[in-house]
Write an enzyme that holds these catalytic residues in place. Structure first.
Site, PDB file in Angstrom:
ATOM      1  N   ASP A  77      34.272  41.300  41.350  1.00  0.00           N
ATOM      2  CA  ASP A  77      33.494  42.467  40.917  1.00  0.00           C
ATOM      3  C   ASP A  77      33.804  42.767  39.449  1.00  0.00           C
ATOM      4  OD1 ASP A  77      36.103  43.268  41.673  1.00  0.00           O
ATOM      5  OD2 ASP A  77      35.474  45.350  41.971  1.00  0.00           O
ATOM      6  N   GLU A 143      38.055  45.439  43.265  1.00  0.00           N
ATOM      7  CA  GLU A 143      39.235  45.696  42.446  1.00  0.00           C
ATOM      8  C   GLU A 143      38.926  46.782  41.437  1.00  0.00           C
ATOM      9  OE1 GLU A 143      42.408  45.481  39.524  1.00  0.00           O
ATOM     10  OE2 GLU A 143      40.303  45.172  39.122  1.00  0.00           O
TER      11      GLU A 143
HETATM   12 ZN   LIG Z   1      40.404  42.712  36.446  1.00  0.00          ZN
END
Ligand SMILES: [Zn+2]
Length: 389
Positions: A77, A143
């Protein structure tokens, strides 16, 4: 099996998936296809939790059972592009210009994922199908977001099925400006405080009939900012406290408001814990007195993998490929290494992060190629003392 992976083409393909958190936009499918081509067995792991978006994750593994398992961790992501008009390239086209790969995620961290896949392919090809242990990839799509349905539940899933990780390399962009500068062996913790001071509304000409919450808020914030939290430790910078906002929203100059709010963020080293900081904050605020609410959110405690075999191994690989000795640091924001550290030794090394989260995020193509060599040297070094079977 001798299938080579072109790391630059794979990075470009990954960038072309606009996987802005929590969207996946095909990034994990693409990565899974590349990994399956070189023999990895892939597990897709979707997690959900109330109030958070569902997130898809990938655990891929190749090699024999019983040997050591070297894991590469990362995320597909990316953060939003920001002001798209300010980009000189399409952020999701994977454009190559003047030897640089442009695009959101080029540095953080699709370039590093592609480099590791290419390094793994090279290692696997050299082993002729007889791996001395196992190589795995733990790739999350969560994340840059709340990080609730990502690495943490994947690690719990691994533990529940008896899958051990023996060492983990996280491919975050750890180098401040140039490839080879820094390996991260720990991270500071992060605590956010939301302080809401309550008073009694009234006329500014009659303060004796009111209780001004702004005055108390200022005193509270002064108490927590007037002294440094510490002066640093062996592997960490001094902890910092920054007030991010003060909100009263009072449009009238002759009204004492009923409420005043502030938000602050503490980045703390291994001298502190979230709990101890909360106790200190409450004691300081209680000393000022009056009604207040304090909401604390600790997104990660500080942690350190003391310099040892894993950081030595990565440092040797960097030196071998680039001829420079990387520093061992703990600077910057937090990362998913904060979850992995409870499972196995973890260290972080990836591309240069100077443009991450910025307009025109980019990395030199030469850095991606050098990173493949570094990751390949890490795998060689890690398994060097294990006889293939
Ligand atoms: Zn990163």
């Amino acid at each position: 099996m001798t299938i080579a992976i072109d790391p630059v083409e794979l990075a470009r393909d990954l960038i072309r998936c606009p996987s802005v958190t929590p969207a996946d936009a095909g990034a994990l499918d693409l990565l899974q296809r590349a990994l399956e081509r070189i023999g990895f067995a892939c597990h897709r792991l979707k997690f959900s939790a109330p109030g958070t978006p569902d997130v898809d994750n990938l655990y891929a593994r190749i090699g024999r059972d019983g040997g050591r398992n070297f894991c590469f961790a990362g995320h597909t992501d990316v953060v939003p592009v920001g002001d798209r008009a300010a980009w000189s390239a399409d952020p999701f086209a994977g454009e190559l210009r003047h030897g640089q790969l442009f695009g959101r995620g080029a540095a953080d961290m699709k370039g590093a994922i592609a480099a590791f896949v290419a390094a793994a392919a090279r290692f696997i090809a050299r082993c002729n199908g007889e791996l001395p242990g196992a190589i795995s990839l733990l790739i999350t799509g969560d994340e840059e977001g709340p990080a609730i349905n990502g690495t943490k539940p994947v690690l719990e899933w691994l533990r529940a099925r008896g899958e051990r990780l023996d060492a983990c390399l996280v491919g975050e962009p750890t180098n401040p400006t140039r490839l080879g500068e820094m390996i991260k062996i720990g991270r500071r913790g992060s605590l956010t405080g939301h302080l809401d001071v309550r008073g009694v509304q009234g006329h500014t000409a009659y303060p004796q009939l009111a209780d001004n919450p702004i005055h108390r808020l200022i005193k509270m914030l002064t108490r927590i900012t007037e002294r440094p939290l510490d002066d640093g430790t062996v592997h960490f910078q001094p902890s910092t406290l920054q007030i991010s906002t003060i909100d009263v929203g009072n449009p009238a100059s002759n009204v004492i408001p009923a409420e005043a709010r502030a938000t602050f963020n503490i980045r703390f080293n291994d001298r502190h814990s979230g709990k101890a900081l909360e106790r200190w904050l409450r004691a300081e605020f209680d000393a000022v007195g009056g009604g207040y609410d304090l909401k604390i959110d600790v997104s990660g405690e500080s942690f350190l993998t003391p310099p040892g075999p894993l950081s030595d191994l990565i440092a040797r690989a960097v030196e071998q490929v680039l001829g420079v000795k990387p520093a061992l640091g703990t600077t910057g924001g937090t990362s998913d290494a904060r979850f992995i550290k409870d499972h196995c030794p973890v260290a972080e090394f990836g591309l240069a992060g100077a443009t991450m989260h910025k307009v025109d995020e980019r990395v030199p193509v030469a850095d991606i190629l050098a990173l493949v060599d570094i990751y390949a040297a890490v795998l060689d070094g890690y398994f060097a003392d294990e006889a293939p079977r």
